[in-house]
Motif scaffolding. Sequence first.
Motif, mmCIF file in Angstrom:
data_model
loop_
_atom_site.group_PDB
_atom_site.id
_atom_site.type_symbol
_atom_site.label_atom_id
_atom_site.label_comp_id
_atom_site.label_asym_id
_atom_site.label_seq_id
_atom_site.Cartn_x
_atom_site.Cartn_y
_atom_site.Cartn_z
ATOM 1 N N VAL A 522 41.112 45.270 47.977
ATOM 2 C CA VAL A 522 39.886 44.495 47.722
ATOM 3 C C VAL A 522 38.718 45.420 47.396
ATOM 4 C CG1 VAL A 522 38.148 43.025 48.826
ATOM 5 C CG2 VAL A 522 40.570 42.494 49.090
ATOM 6 N N LEU A 523 38.563 46.483 48.175
ATOM 7 C CA LEU A 523 37.416 47.375 47.996
ATOM 8 C C LEU A 523 37.516 48.235 46.741
ATOM 9 C CD1 LEU A 523 36.914 48.529 51.700
ATOM 10 C CD2 LEU A 523 35.366 47.088 50.365
ATOM 11 N N SER A 524 38.726 48.474 46.281
ATOM 12 C CA SER A 524 38.889 49.325 45.096
ATOM 13 C C SER A 524 38.780 48.531 43.798
ATOM 14 C CB SER A 524 40.232 50.065 45.153
ATOM 15 O OG SER A 524 41.304 49.155 45.248
ATOM 16 N N HIS A 525 38.622 47.211 43.902
ATOM 17 C CA HIS A 525 38.408 46.358 42.723
ATOM 18 C C HIS A 525 37.121 45.570 42.949
ATOM 19 C CE1 HIS A 525 42.774 47.166 42.595
ATOM 20 N NE2 HIS A 525 42.607 47.144 41.285
ATOM 21 N N LEU A 526 36.016 46.142 42.540
ATOM 22 C CA LEU A 526 34.698 45.584 42.835
ATOM 23 C C LEU A 526 34.527 44.140 42.374
ATOM 24 C CD1 LEU A 526 32.099 46.361 44.241
ATOM 25 C CD2 LEU A 526 31.196 47.170 42.045
ATOM 26 N N PRO A 527 35.006 43.743 41.177
ATOM 27 C CA PRO A 527 34.857 42.335 40.775
ATOM 28 C C PRO A 527 35.542 41.368 41.747
ATOM 29 C CG PRO A 527 35.382 43.680 38.868
ATOM 30 C CD PRO A 527 35.544 44.564 40.068
ATOM 31 N N SER A 528 36.711 41.749 42.260
ATOM 32 C CA SER A 528 37.413 40.898 43.226
ATOM 33 C C SER A 528 36.619 40.788 44.521
ATOM 34 C CB SER A 528 38.805 41.463 43.521
ATOM 35 O OG SER A 528 39.582 41.512 42.346
ATOM 36 N N TYR A 529 36.059 41.908 44.954
ATOM 37 C CA TYR A 529 35.246 41.923 46.169
ATOM 38 C C TYR A 529 34.031 41.014 46.006
ATOM 39 C CZ TYR A 529 31.987 43.751 49.692
ATOM 40 O OH TYR A 529 31.083 43.870 50.718
ATOM 41 N N GLN A 530 33.344 41.150 44.887
ATOM 42 C CA GLN A 530 32.138 40.347 44.654
ATOM 43 C C GLN A 530 32.466 38.859 44.531
ATOM 44 O OE1 GLN A 530 30.741 42.444 41.185
ATOM 45 N NE2 GLN A 530 29.364 43.768 42.381
ATOM 46 N N ALA A 531 33.630 38.544 43.963
ATOM 47 C CA ALA A 531 34.030 37.141 43.822
ATOM 48 C C ALA A 531 34.246 36.489 45.180
ATOM 49 C CB ALA A 531 35.303 37.046 42.980
ATOM 50 N N LEU A 532 34.747 37.263 46.142
ATOM 51 C CA LEU A 532 34.977 36.727 47.480
ATOM 52 C C LEU A 532 33.672 36.407 48.205
ATOM 53 C CD1 LEU A 532 37.873 39.092 48.605
ATOM 54 C CD2 LEU A 532 38.035 36.608 48.355
ATOM 55 N N LEU A 533 32.585 37.019 47.774
ATOM 56 C CA LEU A 533 31.286 36.800 48.410
ATOM 57 C C LEU A 533 30.510 35.644 47.780
ATOM 58 C CD1 LEU A 533 30.133 40.511 48.883
ATOM 59 C CD2 LEU A 533 30.923 38.938 50.650
ATOM 60 N N LYS A 534 31.095 35.017 46.770
ATOM 61 C CA LYS A 534 30.423 33.896 46.109
ATOM 62 C C LYS A 534 30.998 32.577 46.615
ATOM 63 C CE LYS A 534 29.419 36.456 41.860
ATOM 64 N NZ LYS A 534 29.678 36.556 40.400
ATOM 65 N N PRO A 535 30.167 31.526 46.671
ATOM 66 C CA PRO A 535 30.682 30.219 47.110
ATOM 67 C C PRO A 535 31.683 29.664 46.115
ATOM 68 C CG PRO A 535 28.426 30.019 46.317
ATOM 69 C CD PRO A 535 28.729 31.486 46.369
ATOM 70 N N LEU A 536 32.665 28.922 46.630
ATOM 71 C CA LEU A 536 33.661 28.308 45.761
ATOM 72 C C LEU A 536 33.030 27.180 44.962
ATOM 73 C CD1 LEU A 536 36.676 28.094 48.248
ATOM 74 C CD2 LEU A 536 36.411 29.700 46.354
ATOM 75 N N ASN A 537 33.392 27.084 43.697
ATOM 76 C CA ASN A 537 32.908 25.974 42.870
ATOM 77 C C ASN A 537 33.696 24.721 43.202
ATOM 78 O OD1 ASN A 537 31.059 27.569 41.419
ATOM 79 N ND2 ASN A 537 32.702 28.325 40.081
ATOM 80 N N ARG A 538 32.999 23.658 43.519
ATOM 81 C CA ARG A 538 33.667 22.408 43.895
ATOM 82 C C ARG A 538 33.387 21.338 42.845
ATOM 83 N NH1 ARG A 538 35.740 22.885 48.884
ATOM 84 N NH2 ARG A 538 34.890 24.474 50.256
#
Length: 538
Positions: A522-538
Amino acid sequence: MLKKVVSILFVFFWFIPNYSWAQDKEIAFDYTKNLEIYGNLIKTLKMSYIDSLDFSKLNKTAIDALLAELDPYTVFIPQSEKENFEYIRTGEYGGVGVSVAKNKHDNVYISNLMPGQPAEKAGLLIGDKILKIDGRDTKDMTNDDLAAIFKGIPEQPFRLTVERFGESGTKEYLLTRQKIKVQNIAFSALLDHSIGYISLRLFAANSANDFLNAFLDLKAQNIKGLIIDLRGNGGGLIIEAVHCLNAFMPRGIEVVKTKSRVERNDYTYRTQRPPIDIAIPLVFLVDELSASAAEIMAGAAQDFDRGILIGQNTYGKGLVQNVVPLNYDTQLKLTIGRYILPSGRKIQKLPDSPSTPFKTLGGRVVYEGNGLTPDILMPAKIHDPVIKDQLERLFVLQFVNEYMSENKNIKLDDSFEVGESILKAYNLFLVEKNYIFISPLEEKLMALRQQIEKENGTKELVNLLKQAEKMQNTSVRNTDLQALNELKLLLRAEFLSRKFYREGAEKRNLNRDAEVLKAVDVLSHLPSYQALLKPLNR
């Protein structure tokens, strides 16, 4: 002795009037009446009971029963157990640098040693079986009894009678407790992809300084992300957890607040220092043993979207305790409030309540009622019920004792692997132990079948239950790849602990730890890390 017993109860009961509700005359009369009844009861026992009595023991039993009606964390601390609680506040305790484990047959084994401490210096080894302590059979001792011996008043000696596998006879060791400083940081490491790792064991005195020093050492190596391992961290001093998180958050941020029935006990913990790095990506590893201060650090980071949580739901200990000194050097650890995280959610686990949703600073949904729920849920390290049962029986420890006794030239280093020969030897060990695993469901099926047979139930129903037992029996014995990997990891750690102790073995298993590997990914792929910190689109 009678005067001491009644005096302790007097202080305990008369602590209550400090609360406003206790001013009510009816309530005041009620607890005064009960105090008099208790005093008269003790006096009558002393004067007339057929045998002599240990009033300190009776008093402890009475107080424990009283407090058990409240909550699990309000406890009476007698003088003999004070050392167990002092080490969190002071960062020191009286001991010999040894950890012990007890299996289902009440056998006690040394499970870990601290380098340079009395137990290691005396020549004790991991895997040694402790038969007696000061002549008393350890099979007759509870875990509390053992804790009182291995953590107690410094400069007091005690004698161990030990059996070592592969050697005839027993060995005697005279150990004297010394002041031992708690190691807040188990170890730190630089992992692949320039990811830093810190194992934060507990929040005792100076935890924050130790943590910051470890972080600065890693930061000097240009790390791109940091893993903070809080697995097994049972908490400690809240202010230390706040100072640790302060390294990654600006000054003046509310980390947690306490809410009590009495307003003067309410308090808000805020970051007090300039941060060190407010941008570095963070992952917190948590499990079912991460509690209290550990949950506050990880939970506040989650609420501010300052880091990702990976692992299992945490313990859910969100009650505030205050230690009240009583007389005769005793103490009362008293629950006075609840911790509330920045999102407004409570940490305390509420098994019978529905999970209530709250939102993080960035709008992600988080819940209260079941401890902290990780952003990435993963199975526990020991997930397979059969292997978990074998671990509780200390079979892995005992097997390594036998194997190393018969293979004295085994090479234990970073290249050590658990191969087919070791796995076959372990399976043979289980056969020799006549080991049979019966799952809880299997036990229930057997009991139900026996009950139906006893009541002359139909043959069809009895046969159906027998088939269900057989299916359950087969399913738990089909060792899949996940279970095999768990076993190999456990065996490797146990072997390596004999040379490097537990912390050294854990460090050498980091590159095989599924949760650590996930955190690195997770930490070595910054876009994946940042995506986890965003709210899910419902």
